[in-house]
Design an enzyme around this catalytic site. Structure first.
Site, PDB file in Angstrom:
ATOM      1  N   GLY A  21     -28.335  33.156 -59.969  1.00  8.04           N
ATOM      2  CA  GLY A  21     -29.606  33.000 -59.261  1.00  8.04           C
ATOM      3  C   GLY A  21     -30.804  32.761 -60.154  1.00  8.04           C
ATOM      4  O   GLY A  21     -31.930  32.672 -59.663  1.00  8.04           O
TER       5      GLY A  21
ATOM      6  N   LYS B 134     -12.592  34.217 -55.348  1.00  7.10           N
ATOM      7  CA  LYS B 134     -13.550  34.154 -56.459  1.00  7.10           C
ATOM      8  C   LYS B 134     -13.812  35.594 -56.865  1.00  7.10           C
ATOM      9  O   LYS B 134     -14.456  36.350 -56.136  1.00  7.10           O
ATOM     10  CB  LYS B 134     -14.849  33.460 -56.028  1.00  7.10           C
ATOM     11  CG  LYS B 134     -15.916  33.507 -57.105  1.00  7.10           C
ATOM     12  CD  LYS B 134     -17.221  32.874 -56.683  1.00  7.10           C
ATOM     13  CE  LYS B 134     -18.341  33.382 -57.589  1.00  7.10           C
ATOM     14  NZ  LYS B 134     -19.641  32.773 -57.304  1.00  7.10           N
TER      15      LYS B 134
END
Lengths: 255, 65
Positions: A155, A94
């Protein structure tokens, strides 16, 4: 869903950070039904706890997707990816190259550069990118067979800030596996991403920071499934005005 | 010689990376190394020489999103 050469069943990918305890993490992974979990590399501590964490994850049977989180240049990301390949024994990565420390927005120029270097080196790159079509094209030209556009900053739990751009990406890259990565806060956000035709959703904080991570993992699993079925069921078009659903024909005159 | 290991200065007597890792107590089977920002595969540690002031990073699996 096919990610490179691997067929994946669950449209939910789960991050492993910020859980209250390892037990809660394992319970959340099990409840999510995820086939893939993300991990990172950090400085080894004196107690060698990294190996223990890796052992714990391997018990889940999930496929490991290491990240390059925190890297701010192509060079850092490439080195981190090379280290991750050795430690985790996978060529999946990733790829994150952060361009701004407040928004954690990807540096898409460095991202494309790193994606090209890593793809040429045999990596199967999962790039964390924006919802920009041109960047998507350049990532595919660099060798990526998966795109991971953001929903909102990492987040933040804001949900999909720009659904129209994601819809355009889906239409523009109909045959590329697409995963919304970052910004999901609630099950409805995950369902919305899937309703747009995304192949999967990658989330972490939404589950880890929920009051009950296990229950939220289960809710997210149901949400992505509902969204996927909804997309496949071909939803009705939106209308500006009301249209009666009960037939007018046969309506009594009682006035 | 003095080298920087995970941002902390250390004095090591070993001249090769593999021996320095042993000396520093890094024995985990799940770790990767980079010297001065470049990846050094496990198989190359025995033949990788250290120099004064080298920056060594020793990384291990950790939670991630």
């Amino acid at each position: 869903m096919r990610l490179y050469d691997i067929e994946i069943t669950s449209p939910l990918l789960l991050g492993t950070a910020q859980y209250p305890s390892p037990v809660v993490l394992l319970d959340a992974i099990a409840a999510s039904g995820a086939d893939i979990v993300t991990v990172s590399l950090r400085r080894e501590t004196a107690d060698g706890s990294g190996a223990g964490f890796f052992d714990l994850l391997q018990q889940t049977g999930c496929r490991i997707l290491p990240n390059t989180a925190g890297c701010h240049s192509a060079q850092e990301a490439v080195t981190t990816a090379q280290m991750a390949r050795e430690v985790f024994g996978t060529d999946w990565i990733k790829l994150e190259v952060i361009g701004h420390s407040d928004t954690l927005q990807p540096d898409v120029f460095a991202l494309v550069e790193a994606a090209r270097i890593l793809s040429n080196d045999g990596f199967k790159v999962f790039p964390y990118t924006t919802d920009d079509l041109v960047v998507g094209e350049k990532l595919i030209a660099a060798g990526c067979q998966v795109l991971m556009p953001w929903g909102a900053p990492i987040g933040s739990g804001q949900g999909l800030r720009n659904p129209g751009a994601l819809r355009a990406m889906r239409a523009h890259f109909p045959n590329v596996a697409m995963i919304v990565d970052a910004g999901i806060g609630r099950p409805s956000d995950a369902a919305q991403a899937m309703e747009l035709g995304m192949d999967a959703v990658l989330l972490n904080t939404a589950v880890a920071k929920a009051g009950d991570p296990e229950k939220m993992a289960q809710a997210m699993a149901q949400a992505v499934e509902a969204g996927r079925m909804g997309y496949r069921a071909d939803p009705m078009d939106r209308r500006d005005m009301a249209v009666p659903s009960t037939p007018i024909l046969g309506l009594a005159e009682l006035a | 010689m003095k080298i920087i290991v995970n941002a902390v200065p250390h004095e090591v007597t070993a001249s090769m990376l593999a021996a320095a890792l042993d000396e520093l107590g890094f024995t985990s089977r799940a770790m990767a190394t980079a010297l001065n920002g470049r990846f050094v595969p496990g198989k190359d540690r025995k033949t990788t020489a250290l120099s004064e002031g080298d920056q060594l990073e020793v990384l291990a699996p950790m939670q991630g999103g």
